[in-house]
Design a protein around this motif. Sequence first.
Motif, PDB file in Angstrom:
ATOM      1  N   ILE A 142      -0.450  12.627  -8.501  1.00 52.50           N
ATOM      2  CA  ILE A 142      -1.553  12.248  -8.825  1.00 52.50           C
ATOM      3  C   ILE A 142      -2.472  12.330  -9.739  1.00 52.50           C
ATOM      4  CG2 ILE A 142      -3.885  12.014  -7.315  1.00 52.50           C
ATOM      5  CD1 ILE A 142      -2.764  10.794  -4.973  1.00 52.50           C
ATOM      6  N   GLU A 178     -17.436   5.655  -1.733  1.00 52.50           N
ATOM      7  CA  GLU A 178     -18.159   5.697  -0.786  1.00 52.50           C
ATOM      8  C   GLU A 178     -16.827   5.835   0.541  1.00 52.50           C
ATOM      9  OE1 GLU A 178     -21.374   5.208   0.760  1.00 52.50           O
ATOM     10  OE2 GLU A 178     -21.661   6.721  -1.732  1.00 52.50           O
ATOM     11  N   VAL A 234      -4.510  -0.119  -1.423  1.00 55.23           N
ATOM     12  CA  VAL A 234      -5.202   0.854  -1.044  1.00 55.23           C
ATOM     13  C   VAL A 234      -7.032   0.492  -2.464  1.00 55.23           C
ATOM     14  CG1 VAL A 234      -5.591   3.111   0.149  1.00 55.23           C
ATOM     15  CG2 VAL A 234      -3.774   2.677   0.130  1.00 55.23           C
ATOM     16  N   LYS A 235      -7.750   0.150  -1.649  1.00 54.39           N
ATOM     17  CA  LYS A 235      -8.766   0.597  -2.498  1.00 54.39           C
ATOM     18  C   LYS A 235      -9.672   2.141  -2.268  1.00 54.39           C
ATOM     19  CE  LYS A 235      -9.110  -4.069  -2.681  1.00 54.39           C
ATOM     20  NZ  LYS A 235      -9.335  -5.539  -2.365  1.00 54.39           N
ATOM     21  N   PHE A 236     -10.275   2.359  -3.652  1.00 49.77           N
ATOM     22  CA  PHE A 236     -11.230   3.572  -3.153  1.00 49.77           C
ATOM     23  C   PHE A 236     -12.661   3.119  -4.116  1.00 49.77           C
ATOM     24  CE2 PHE A 236      -6.224   4.028  -3.430  1.00 49.77           C
ATOM     25  CZ  PHE A 236      -6.302   5.308  -2.724  1.00 49.77           C
ATOM     26  N   ASP A 237     -13.440   3.704  -3.996  1.00 55.45           N
ATOM     27  CA  ASP A 237     -14.667   3.952  -4.584  1.00 55.45           C
ATOM     28  C   ASP A 237     -15.028   5.393  -3.627  1.00 55.45           C
ATOM     29  OD1 ASP A 237     -16.490   3.793  -2.013  1.00 55.45           O
ATOM     30  OD2 ASP A 237     -16.819   1.557  -2.398  1.00 55.45           O
ATOM     31  N   THR A 266     -20.648  -1.386  -4.851  1.00 55.50           N
ATOM     32  CA  THR A 266     -19.737  -1.046  -5.420  1.00 55.50           C
ATOM     33  C   THR A 266     -18.606  -1.271  -6.109  1.00 55.50           C
ATOM     34  OG1 THR A 266     -18.721   1.120  -4.692  1.00 55.50           O
ATOM     35  CG2 THR A 266     -20.969   1.372  -6.006  1.00 55.50           C
ATOM     36  N   GLN A 267     -17.584  -1.424  -7.360  1.00 56.38           N
ATOM     37  CA  GLN A 267     -16.815  -2.120  -7.054  1.00 56.38           C
ATOM     38  C   GLN A 267     -15.450  -1.341  -6.668  1.00 56.38           C
ATOM     39  OE1 GLN A 267     -16.203  -4.588  -9.434  1.00 56.38           O
ATOM     40  NE2 GLN A 267     -14.231  -5.026  -9.087  1.00 56.38           N
ATOM     41  N   LYS A 268     -14.459  -1.415  -5.878  1.00 55.99           N
ATOM     42  CA  LYS A 268     -13.440  -0.870  -5.137  1.00 55.99           C
ATOM     43  C   LYS A 268     -12.637  -1.122  -6.515  1.00 55.99           C
ATOM     44  CE  LYS A 268     -15.189  -1.303  -0.794  1.00 55.99           C
ATOM     45  NZ  LYS A 268     -16.012  -2.207  -0.805  1.00 55.99           N
ATOM     46  N   LYS A 269     -11.900   0.086  -6.464  1.00 54.61           N
ATOM     47  CA  LYS A 269     -10.328   0.236  -7.501  1.00 54.61           C
ATOM     48  C   LYS A 269      -9.528   0.111  -6.794  1.00 54.61           C
ATOM     49  CE  LYS A 269      -9.948   1.195 -11.697  1.00 54.61           C
ATOM     50  NZ  LYS A 269      -9.119   2.084 -12.645  1.00 54.61           N
ATOM     51  N   SER A 270      -8.130  -0.350  -7.147  1.00 57.17           N
ATOM     52  CA  SER A 270      -7.279   0.285  -6.561  1.00 57.17           C
ATOM     53  C   SER A 270      -6.452   0.783  -7.824  1.00 57.17           C
ATOM     54  CB  SER A 270      -6.634  -0.765  -6.816  1.00 57.17           C
ATOM     55  OG  SER A 270      -6.247  -1.625  -5.672  1.00 57.17           O
ATOM     56  N   TYR A 271      -5.104   1.753  -7.135  1.00 56.09           N
ATOM     57  CA  TYR A 271      -4.110   2.859  -8.872  1.00 56.09           C
ATOM     58  C   TYR A 271      -2.773   2.517  -8.288  1.00 56.09           C
ATOM     59  CZ  TYR A 271      -8.773   4.933  -8.947  1.00 56.09           C
ATOM     60  OH  TYR A 271     -10.550   5.480  -9.201  1.00 56.09           O
ATOM     61  N   PHE A 272      -1.923   2.793  -8.694  1.00 57.65           N
ATOM     62  CA  PHE A 272      -0.628   2.731  -8.100  1.00 57.65           C
ATOM     63  C   PHE A 272      -0.240   2.095  -9.031  1.00 57.65           C
ATOM     64  CE2 PHE A 272      -2.187   5.487  -4.609  1.00 57.65           C
ATOM     65  CZ  PHE A 272      -1.773   6.511  -5.081  1.00 57.65           C
ATOM     66  N   SER A 296     -21.530  -1.456   1.372  1.00 61.84           N
ATOM     67  CA  SER A 296     -21.205  -1.266  -0.530  1.00 61.84           C
ATOM     68  C   SER A 296     -21.671  -2.152  -1.092  1.00 61.84           C
ATOM     69  CB  SER A 296     -20.359   0.375  -0.563  1.00 61.84           C
ATOM     70  OG  SER A 296     -20.090   0.390  -1.546  1.00 61.84           O
ATOM     71  N   GLN A 330     -11.680  10.457  -8.810  1.00 62.60           N
ATOM     72  CA  GLN A 330     -12.346   9.554  -7.099  1.00 62.60           C
ATOM     73  C   GLN A 330     -12.178  10.709  -5.872  1.00 62.60           C
ATOM     74  OE1 GLN A 330     -13.778   5.806  -7.867  1.00 62.60           O
ATOM     75  NE2 GLN A 330     -14.710   7.385  -6.058  1.00 62.60           N
ATOM     76  N   GLU A 359      -0.116  11.466 -13.434  1.00 65.99           N
ATOM     77  CA  GLU A 359      -0.008  10.304 -13.954  1.00 65.99           C
ATOM     78  C   GLU A 359      -1.088   9.298 -12.813  1.00 65.99           C
ATOM     79  OE1 GLU A 359       4.002   8.360 -11.171  1.00 65.99           O
ATOM     80  OE2 GLU A 359       4.705  10.536 -11.710  1.00 65.99           O
ATOM     81  N   GLU A 360      -2.452   9.637 -12.002  1.00 64.31           N
ATOM     82  CA  GLU A 360      -3.463   8.913 -11.570  1.00 64.31           C
ATOM     83  C   GLU A 360      -4.524   9.847 -11.374  1.00 64.31           C
ATOM     84  OE1 GLU A 360      -3.099   5.955 -11.195  1.00 64.31           O
ATOM     85  OE2 GLU A 360      -1.524   5.649 -10.555  1.00 64.31           O
ATOM     86  N   TYR A 380       3.111  10.554  -0.693  1.00 59.48           N
ATOM     87  CA  TYR A 380       2.861  10.794  -2.457  1.00 59.48           C
ATOM     88  C   TYR A 380       2.182  12.159  -2.684  1.00 59.48           C
ATOM     89  CZ  TYR A 380       2.616   8.471  -7.032  1.00 59.48           C
ATOM     90  OH  TYR A 380       2.270   8.140  -8.312  1.00 59.48           O
ATOM     91  N   PRO A 381       3.230  12.500  -3.290  1.00 55.04           N
ATOM     92  CA  PRO A 381       2.797  14.172  -3.744  1.00 55.04           C
ATOM     93  C   PRO A 381       1.399  14.219  -4.744  1.00 55.04           C
ATOM     94  CG  PRO A 381       4.926  13.271  -4.412  1.00 55.04           C
ATOM     95  CD  PRO A 381       4.272  12.118  -4.078  1.00 55.04           C
ATOM     96  N   PHE A 412      10.757  11.294  -3.168  1.00 54.57           N
ATOM     97  CA  PHE A 412      10.626  13.058  -3.669  1.00 54.57           C
ATOM     98  C   PHE A 412      10.527  13.596  -2.082  1.00 54.57           C
ATOM     99  CE2 PHE A 412       6.857  10.916  -1.377  1.00 54.57           C
ATOM    100  CZ  PHE A 412       6.879   9.790  -2.078  1.00 54.57           C
ATOM    101  N   ALA A 432       3.450   2.534  -7.917  1.00 57.63           N
ATOM    102  CA  ALA A 432       3.183   2.161  -6.646  1.00 57.63           C
ATOM    103  C   ALA A 432       4.579   1.030  -6.197  1.00 57.63           C
ATOM    104  CB  ALA A 432       2.620   1.230  -6.374  1.00 57.63           C
ATOM    105  N   GLU A 438      -7.135   9.325 -13.084  1.00 60.51           N
ATOM    106  CA  GLU A 438      -8.772   8.934 -12.822  1.00 60.51           C
ATOM    107  C   GLU A 438      -8.943   8.827 -10.580  1.00 60.51           C
ATOM    108  OE1 GLU A 438     -10.881   4.787 -13.146  1.00 60.51           O
ATOM    109  OE2 GLU A 438      -9.188   5.273 -14.214  1.00 60.51           O
ATOM    110  N   LEU A 439      -7.800   8.619 -10.467  1.00 58.73           N
ATOM    111  CA  LEU A 439      -7.635   8.670  -9.073  1.00 58.73           C
ATOM    112  C   LEU A 439      -7.881   9.812  -8.379  1.00 58.73           C
ATOM    113  CD1 LEU A 439      -7.175   7.060  -6.266  1.00 58.73           C
ATOM    114  CD2 LEU A 439      -4.850   7.468  -6.211  1.00 58.73           C
ATOM    115  N   LEU A 494       0.795   2.457  -1.147  1.00 55.86           N
ATOM    116  CA  LEU A 494      -0.310   2.431  -2.022  1.00 55.86           C
ATOM    117  C   LEU A 494      -1.173   1.636  -2.677  1.00 55.86           C
ATOM    118  CD1 LEU A 494       1.103   5.786  -3.037  1.00 55.86           C
ATOM    119  CD2 LEU A 494      -0.453   5.298  -1.965  1.00 55.86           C
ATOM    120  N   GLY A 495      -0.411   0.741  -2.856  1.00 58.22           N
ATOM    121  CA  GLY A 495      -0.989  -0.207  -4.398  1.00 58.22           C
ATOM    122  C   GLY A 495      -1.743  -1.120  -4.380  1.00 58.22           C
TER     123      GLY A 495
END
Lengths: 196, 392
Positions: free
Chosen positions: B243, B221, B216-219, A174-180, A172, B253, B246-247, B238-239, A194, A184, B249-250, B213-214
């Motif tokens: 998500i 696909e 990991v990449k997402f799109d 597309t731009q892949k994004k990270s969070y946390f 792909s 996604q 706090e996140e 992670y609860p 937790f 994190a 947008e994720l 966690l920090g």
Amino acid sequence: MKHFTSAKHIMMGTMGLVVLSALSGCQSAPEEQASTEQAEGQNKFLVVEQLSSGKYVIVEEMPTTGPSRAIIKETDENGTVHERVMSEAEMKELADQEYKKMEAGQSELNAEPQGEGMGLAGTILAAAGGALLGNMIGNALMNNKNVQRHQDASNRSAYHRSASGMNNSATSNTQKKSYFGNSASKSTTSSSSFGG
Amino acid sequence: MVSLQTIKPIDDRTLEQFGFGWHTDSDQSKYVANELVVVSDAEAEAYYEAVNELYDMYATAAQHVIDNNLFFDLGIPFNLIEPIKKSWENDVHWHLYGRFDLAGGIGGAPIKLIEFNADTPTALFETAILQWALLKHNGMDEERQFNNLYEAISDNFRRLVTLFDDPELFEKHYDGWKILFSSISGNIEEEQTVRLLQQMAIDAGFESGFEPLGGVKFDDEGIYDANEEPYEYWFKLYPWEDIAIEEPELATQLATIMNNQKAIILNPAYTLLFQSKGMMKILCDLFPDSPYLLKTSFEPLKGVTHVEKRMFGREGANIRIMDTSGAVIEENDGPYGNFKPIYQEYVEFPKDVDGNSYQAGVFFAYEACGLGFRRGGKILGNMSKFVGHVLR
């Protein structure tokens, strides 16, 4: 009637072996890589059981990211089952001896199997020769029909490693994004934040 | 009265060798007790039966919540309603494991549900590995423990592929799908819990990877590790509600990834329904005669000692115990005060000779599969101790 099931190390797979090793004083934290020259995932955790005939069979076989290990369950003349942990070094020594015998034409692996099971060294060589002695010997064993027949006759484990790993790479664009970004690594204590 | 057996502890260095690094609490006290709770076979059997029945009740209640759109009552964040429904509709979103916290069950006290940690349960390493190691270390019979947690979760990993078929058929159907395991960085307990789950998955036959966690990449696909390698499954310790809040947008996604059927997230989003303490009020409505339920309401209870909890409170935080007149007897502060409260009838935990309270934690992975105990005061918080058990 009892419905719940009890703890048995045989059910605890690789972790059971790691704990037994630690309790018996052998260091083998899961992170420690014994054989870095081998491809990751090739190392084996085996549970080997002695039959009433005196021969050995594999009852559990699993890949592990730690060093290769085996639990050997043997029955003495009184019918008492003894368990011992065999380290990678010991397994290697046995496999190496058996491979030398094979090359000299003196191993039971040279002939077709006679019933279920075989000697301990042969059982370990057939099951984990590649992991213990390297890929070249592993390939030679894989291509040897008698060894394959012995493997079938001495391995009761359900495990057969899937050779068809998904090798599709990410295509792909597309731009892949990270969070946390903020959360994190917010926790630096050893206690769970937790776990509930 | 809780019956205890004193045992020889495993030294810290050996514990660390097999991956158990959180043996000492922040006040320098030992986290693992030098005793085992003595449990009879009949008591273990009763825990097993109770938890299997409770899980069925939760499943019925979840369907009721979805059918009647009761998400707001349970404090479910709006941006997770679609992922919850989506995951509930399809069995491939398999619930890997959860832990029921229970009062009673030993010393003659009836079993009562305290809560269900369905999304991100810990105490896994302690229950599956550590208490069994304590039996081994003390030369005791390893089979005298209600604990097949390791094998049960390994089998449940196989069910990600076989679903309701025999997990032994895994190898026939498995096509190399990979699971990515993630926890927050810098927390030994959470990382080792996740790495233990990863080992269970490897033993089950799965390809896998670990990425904090920090990283990991997402799109749209899919979900990828730091090297952009795609994974078909993602296990996050992670609860879900964190998500959502706090996140956000994720959360959006992940909904897209689920809709596109690009990856499956574990534990599934619907476990947030189970996790909400508001579900215990729904359970009371649907199963008023169940012997396992304490009276639970969205309003303070009149005329009985009761406990105020928050919908998504954890580890004994934000809990207040109130007497029949509504006066506070005991309370714990915490960060969960923004969540809606629920009120549950108070029940005493079983106690030992020193007056310590014991709460049972029974794991569920397709069926009830492992028992452990927490020991502490009236409210079992983050400083409570783990106590293993032996069957007698």
